[in-house]
Design a protein around this motif. Structure first.
Motif, short mmCIF file in Angstrom:
data_model
loop_
_atom_site.label_atom_id
_atom_site.label_comp_id
_atom_site.label_asym_id
_atom_site.label_seq_id
_atom_site.Cartn_x
_atom_site.Cartn_y
_atom_site.Cartn_z
N ALA A 22 11.18 -9.90 -33.40
CA ALA A 22 10.47 -10.44 -32.23
C ALA A 22 9.09 -10.99 -32.61
O ALA A 22 8.34 -11.41 -31.73
CB ALA A 22 10.32 -9.35 -31.18
N GLU A 23 8.80 -10.94 -33.91
CA GLU A 23 7.53 -11.47 -34.46
C GLU A 23 6.30 -10.72 -33.96
O GLU A 23 5.23 -11.28 -33.82
CB GLU A 23 7.40 -12.98 -34.22
CG GLU A 23 8.49 -13.76 -34.91
CD GLU A 23 8.38 -15.27 -34.74
OE1 GLU A 23 7.43 -15.74 -34.09
OE2 GLU A 23 9.27 -15.96 -35.27
N TYR A 24 6.48 -9.42 -33.66
CA TYR A 24 5.32 -8.61 -33.29
C TYR A 24 4.56 -8.18 -34.54
O TYR A 24 3.40 -7.81 -34.47
CB TYR A 24 5.74 -7.33 -32.55
CG TYR A 24 6.55 -7.54 -31.28
CD1 TYR A 24 6.55 -8.77 -30.62
CD2 TYR A 24 7.30 -6.50 -30.75
CE1 TYR A 24 7.30 -8.93 -29.47
CE2 TYR A 24 8.04 -6.67 -29.60
CZ TYR A 24 8.04 -7.89 -28.97
OH TYR A 24 8.79 -8.06 -27.83
N CYS A 25 5.26 -8.20 -35.68
CA CYS A 25 4.62 -7.79 -36.93
C CYS A 25 5.40 -8.38 -38.10
O CYS A 25 6.47 -8.97 -37.90
CB CYS A 25 4.59 -6.26 -37.04
SG CYS A 25 6.20 -5.54 -36.96
N ASP A 26 4.84 -8.17 -39.29
CA ASP A 26 5.43 -8.77 -40.47
C ASP A 26 6.64 -7.95 -40.97
O ASP A 26 6.67 -6.73 -40.81
CB ASP A 26 4.35 -8.80 -41.56
CG ASP A 26 4.78 -9.65 -42.72
OD1 ASP A 26 4.62 -10.87 -42.63
OD2 ASP A 26 5.33 -9.09 -43.70
N ARG B 212 10.74 -2.67 -30.55
CA ARG B 212 10.71 -3.75 -29.55
C ARG B 212 9.98 -3.29 -28.27
O ARG B 212 9.42 -4.10 -27.55
CB ARG B 212 12.14 -4.20 -29.22
CG ARG B 212 12.26 -5.71 -29.19
CD ARG B 212 13.61 -6.18 -28.70
NE ARG B 212 14.74 -5.57 -29.36
CZ ARG B 212 15.49 -6.16 -30.28
NH1 ARG B 212 15.21 -7.38 -30.66
NH2 ARG B 212 16.53 -5.54 -30.80
N GLY B 213 9.98 -1.97 -28.04
CA GLY B 213 9.29 -1.43 -26.86
C GLY B 213 7.79 -1.66 -26.90
O GLY B 213 7.12 -1.52 -25.87
N VAL B 214 7.25 -2.03 -28.05
CA VAL B 214 5.80 -2.30 -28.16
C VAL B 214 5.45 -3.64 -27.48
O VAL B 214 4.31 -3.90 -27.11
CB VAL B 214 5.37 -2.26 -29.65
CG1 VAL B 214 3.93 -2.69 -29.84
CG2 VAL B 214 5.52 -0.86 -30.21
#
Ligand code: FAD
Length: 324
Positions: A243-247, A212-214
């Motif tokens: 968080a939908e930053y990646c799959d 999540r820190g990304v």
């Protein structure tokens, strides 16, 4: 002791996955003097893959070619491998502890009413017994299973048992077996690959993983750049996936993939127990986190307390310099 072991080959995009070669090495550990028979299923020409299994240590290979074996289905591969088993009467089966291995081997073992050692990370022959080491309690402990039976069914965790050196001078028989693979209730219409192409996460030697820190999907770009530079793959925590930053196909952990790379770089990941369950057995763990109290530092071999948006570009720059 098992005299004849079948090793079931697994392919990805037409090439054998590395875990197949590791499974051949594992079979040799179970019985160095036994016969190792590779099995390859598919709908295409399987000869080059069969030869590859021989180069990596199989004594001979049985191929089963059928239109219904284009993509893996439980029923299709189950029928094909059972037919080979009936013909060959092996003393056991070894294959990767992959999605396919986890599906196929219990099915075969239960049909034959044989126990299965799953997810082995080490195998050691000791006289007339074989000792299998496997993780339990989500990797928090390891148990040793001692097998004294003649029959051995096992799956091995990718990246733990090194493959034998490839030897192109090795030769062996390749037998094509006709199996009528008909009773298929599952129809695979299309395979949609969600994860990025490139190095397969579960077999990657280097994983750069983001949490999540990304902070965003864009925030993952430097992680991809770092992974590319190191010839590795990108993974993620569930926090980043939620968080939908990646799959979700990148998720590592208790409810994601279990990985054992040589190097795991955790970026902006707190180190929740469910995440550790998927990566704590990595050979070297590097954690980058701005919170010095983050739990990930408890499993890390090297820790960098800092902001990933400063540390990762510096790392990329240094690695580029080293490569020049
Ligand atoms: P957070 O816990 O929010 O941590 C983010 C970290 O980033 C913090 O440590 C913070 O200090 C750091 N950070 C923030 N900004 C920066 C920055 N700029 N630079 C450096 N560091 C920064 N989780 C998994 O990962 N895999 C699983 O398979 C999984 N399965 C689960 C199953 C169940 C049944 C349950 C209940 C939970 C599961 N979880 C799983 C979720 C898990 O409990 C955690 O919620 C999740 O791992 C947290 O993800 P995270 O570390 O990315 O996020």
């Amino acid at each position: 002791m098992s005299d004849k072991l079948l090793v079931i080959g697994e392919t990805r995009d037409g090439s054998l996955r590395n875990v197949t070669f590791e499974a051949i090495a594992a079979a040799k550990k179970i019985n160095a003097d036994g016969e190792i028979v590779g099995v390859i299923c598919g709908d295409d020409d399987l000869e080059s893959q069969a030869n590859e299994m021989i180069h990596f240590g199989a004594d001979r290979v049985v191929t089963v070619k059928h239109d219904n074996l284009k993509t893996y289905t439980s029923e299709g591969y189950g029928q094909a491998v059972l037919a080979v088993m009936n013909e060959e009467s092996p003393d056991g089966i070894v294959m990767g502890h992959t999605a396919i291995g986890k599906d196929l081997t219990p099915k075969l073992a239960s049909k034959l009413e044989i126990g299965l050692i799953s997810d082995a990370t080490e195998i050691e022959a000791d006289g007339d017994k074989v000792v299998f080491t496997r993780p339990i309690y989500s990797g928090k402990a390891f148990e040793k299973k001692i097998v004294t039976d003649d029959v051995t069914f096992a799956t091995i965790r990718p990246n733990n048992i090194p493959a034998l050196d490839r030897d192109e001078s090795r030769t062996g028989d390749i037998t094509a077996m006709d199996v009528d693979v008909t009773d298929i209730r599952t129809v695979i219409k299309e395979v949609i690959r969600k994860a990025s192409e490139g190095v397969d996460l579960s077999e990657a030697k280097v994983i750069v993983s983001g949490g999540r820190g990304v902070k965003s999907a864009d925030g993952f770009k430097p992680l991809h750049e770092l992974a590319d530079l190191l010839g590795g793959a990108v993974g993620a925590s569930r926090g980043a996936c939620d968080a939908e930053y990646c799959d979700y196909s990148l998720q590592i952990g208790q409810t994601g993939k279990v990985v054992t790379p040589d190097l795991y770089i955790a970026c902006g990941i707190s180190g929740a127990i469910q995440h550790l369950a998927g990566m704590s057995n990595s050979k070297v763990i590097v954690a980058i986190n701005k919170d010095p109290e983050a739990n990930i530092f408890n499993v890390a071999d090297y820790g960098v307390v800092g902001d990933i948006f400063e540390v990762i570009p510096l790392l990329i720059e240094e690695i580029k310099k080293m490569k020049e």
